[in-house]
Design an enzyme around this catalytic site. Structure first.
Site, PDB file in Angstrom:
ATOM      1  N   PRO A  91       6.840  33.697 -33.384  1.00 55.42           N
ATOM      2  CA  PRO A  91       7.655  34.274 -34.460  1.00 55.42           C
ATOM      3  C   PRO A  91       9.050  34.663 -33.992  1.00 55.42           C
ATOM      4  CG  PRO A  91       5.795  35.730 -33.904  1.00 55.42           C
ATOM      5  CD  PRO A  91       5.622  34.473 -33.119  1.00 55.42           C
ATOM      6  N   GLU A 118      -1.249  38.728 -27.945  1.00 56.96           N
ATOM      7  CA  GLU A 118       0.119  39.233 -28.144  1.00 56.96           C
ATOM      8  C   GLU A 118       1.165  38.201 -27.743  1.00 56.96           C
ATOM      9  OE1 GLU A 118       0.899  41.884 -29.872  1.00 56.96           O
ATOM     10  OE2 GLU A 118      -1.269  41.991 -30.132  1.00 56.96           O
ATOM     11  N   ARG A 156       5.536  12.749 -41.080  1.00 50.30           N
ATOM     12  CA  ARG A 156       5.869  12.047 -42.326  1.00 50.30           C
ATOM     13  C   ARG A 156       7.248  11.377 -42.272  1.00 50.30           C
ATOM     14  NH1 ARG A 156       8.866  14.904 -45.895  1.00 50.30           N
ATOM     15  NH2 ARG A 156       7.995  13.979 -47.774  1.00 50.30           N
ATOM     16  N   ASP A 171      13.992  14.449 -50.764  1.00 54.06           N
ATOM     17  CA  ASP A 171      13.205  15.668 -50.637  1.00 54.06           C
ATOM     18  C   ASP A 171      14.112  16.889 -50.553  1.00 54.06           C
ATOM     19  OD1 ASP A 171      10.756  14.469 -50.616  1.00 54.06           O
ATOM     20  OD2 ASP A 171      10.600  14.365 -48.446  1.00 54.06           O
TER      21      ASP A 171
HETATM   22  N1  SAM Z   1       3.053  39.888 -30.667  1.00 52.30           N
HETATM   23  C1  SAM Z   1       3.723  38.708 -31.156  1.00 52.30           C
HETATM   24  C2  SAM Z   1       5.025  39.095 -31.820  1.00 52.30           C
HETATM   25  O1  SAM Z   1       5.068  40.140 -32.478  1.00 52.30           O
HETATM   26  O2  SAM Z   1       6.000  38.330 -31.749  1.00 52.30           O
HETATM   27  C3  SAM Z   1       2.841  37.970 -32.148  1.00 52.30           C
HETATM   28  C4  SAM Z   1       1.664  37.309 -31.505  1.00 52.30           C
HETATM   29  S1  SAM Z   1       0.701  36.376 -32.660  1.00 52.30           S
HETATM   30  C5  SAM Z   1      -0.531  37.529 -33.099  1.00 52.30           C
HETATM   31  C6  SAM Z   1      -0.147  35.238 -31.638  1.00 52.30           C
HETATM   32  C7  SAM Z   1       0.478  33.883 -31.535  1.00 52.30           C
HETATM   33  O3  SAM Z   1       0.550  33.286 -32.825  1.00 52.30           O
HETATM   34  C8  SAM Z   1       1.883  33.806 -31.001  1.00 52.30           C
HETATM   35  O4  SAM Z   1       1.920  33.826 -29.602  1.00 52.30           O
HETATM   36  C9  SAM Z   1       2.381  32.497 -31.550  1.00 52.30           C
HETATM   37  O5  SAM Z   1       2.006  31.399 -30.736  1.00 52.30           O
HETATM   38  C10 SAM Z   1       1.647  32.386 -32.882  1.00 52.30           C
HETATM   39  N2  SAM Z   1       2.478  32.747 -34.047  1.00 52.30           N
HETATM   40  C11 SAM Z   1       2.334  33.842 -34.815  1.00 52.30           C
HETATM   41  N3  SAM Z   1       3.221  33.871 -35.810  1.00 52.30           N
HETATM   42  C12 SAM Z   1       3.963  32.751 -35.691  1.00 52.30           C
HETATM   43  C13 SAM Z   1       5.063  32.219 -36.405  1.00 52.30           C
HETATM   44  N4  SAM Z   1       5.585  32.833 -37.459  1.00 52.30           N
HETATM   45  N5  SAM Z   1       5.583  31.032 -35.996  1.00 52.30           N
HETATM   46  C14 SAM Z   1       5.082  30.392 -34.924  1.00 52.30           C
HETATM   47  N6  SAM Z   1       4.035  30.866 -34.197  1.00 52.30           N
HETATM   48  C15 SAM Z   1       3.485  32.025 -34.560  1.00 52.30           C
END
Ligand code: SAM
Length: 240
Positions: A91, A118, A156, A171
């Site tokens: 994220p 995490e 795609r 698109d």
């Molecule tokens: N503690 C992290 C933070 O607040 O940034 C979030 C960890 S999340 C519970 C676990 C994993 O989900 C991340 O390491 C990532 O690989 C994936 N993930 C969660 N949200 C995501 C998003 N919006 N985009 C891409 N990957 C995501």
């Protein structure tokens, strides 16, 4: 024999989640046709202790666990020959958009690192110069659905995947606008008539209607995109 055009390699703690939704429809058909390939590796296979430990407590305290850099690095080394950029789904990354999807589709493939808990120790992300990509401003429980979304969007665009080679040109986002609304038969449904111009057979008028509609919809639904579109238009006019 079809030569594979794009190779996806996924490092995950849940390889059983793949291909999942990627086995259906366009992605699944093109996977069967070997237009793209999918290889999954279980990060746990790269743990070095008998308990196959992949995570540890966050340094400095706090809740949850963090994927260890030594384990993730071993997994990345194992796929050193896999083509394309190394991508950590997080994220905190650059938010995926159609331009980034197009760029990724130009590559020979990509290696996706799916985080859990995490997340992943930042040192391994930085030292391997990974791209960090987010699929939006919300938190998933793991990177796997995010990797699937990126893969689906890229696949795609690969030559031979869409029925019509240029089917994606109109698109949403391809020209900086949302796509115009779509209609099909019956022309009158529950007393509501589809725009009559679309049945006129007049290609130029249809194209004009579609562009005007795309502009109207973008302005209403996504003022942020509309502003970007206007700025790009102004720049094109100034540069010309
Ligand atoms: N503690 C992290 C933070 O607040 O940034 C979030 C960890 S999340 C519970 C676990 C994993 O989900 C991340 O390491 C990532 O690989 C994936 N993930 C969660 N949200 C995501 C998003 N919006 N985009 C891409 N990957 C995501």
């Amino acid at each position: 024999m079809v030569v594979s055009k794009w190779d996806a390699t996924v490092l995950t703690l849940f390889p059983q989640m793949f291909p999942g939704p990627l086995s259906a429809s366009l992605a699944g058909k093109s996977l069967n046709q070997k237009i793209w390939t999918l290889k999954t590796l279980d990060i746990r296979d790269f743990a070095s202790d008998k308990h196959r430990t992949v995570d540890d407590n966050p340094l400095g305290g706090g809740v949850g666990m963090v994927l260890r850099p030594d384990v993730v690095a071993a997994a990345l080394t194992h796929v050193a020959e896999a083509p394309g950029p190394r991508i950590y789904l997080t994220p905190r990354g650059r938010v995926l958009d159609q331009k980034l999807v197009r760029d990724l589709a130009e590559q020979p493939g990509a290696v996706f690192l799916c985080g859990r808990y995490e997340g992943v120790d930042q040192r391994v992300i930085d030292s391997t110069d990974m791209m960090e990509i987010s699929i939006g401003d919300y938190i998933l429980s793991g990177g796997e659905p995010a990797a699937m979304i990126v893969i689906d969007a890229v696949v795609r665009l690969l030559p031979g995947v869409m029925g019509k080679e240029n089917g994606h040109r109109d698109d949403s986002f391809e020209v900086g606008l949302l796509e115009h609304s779509q209609f099909t038969q019956p022309r009158i449904w529950q007393g509501i008539e589809a725009p009559s111009v679309l049945a006129s057979g007049h290609h130029q008028k249809i194209a004009e209607w579609q562009l005007a509609e795309a502009k109207r919809e973008t302005q209403t639904r996504r003022p942020d995109l509309w502003e970007q579109y206007l700025r790009a238009q102004q720049k094109r006019e100034t540069d010309a």
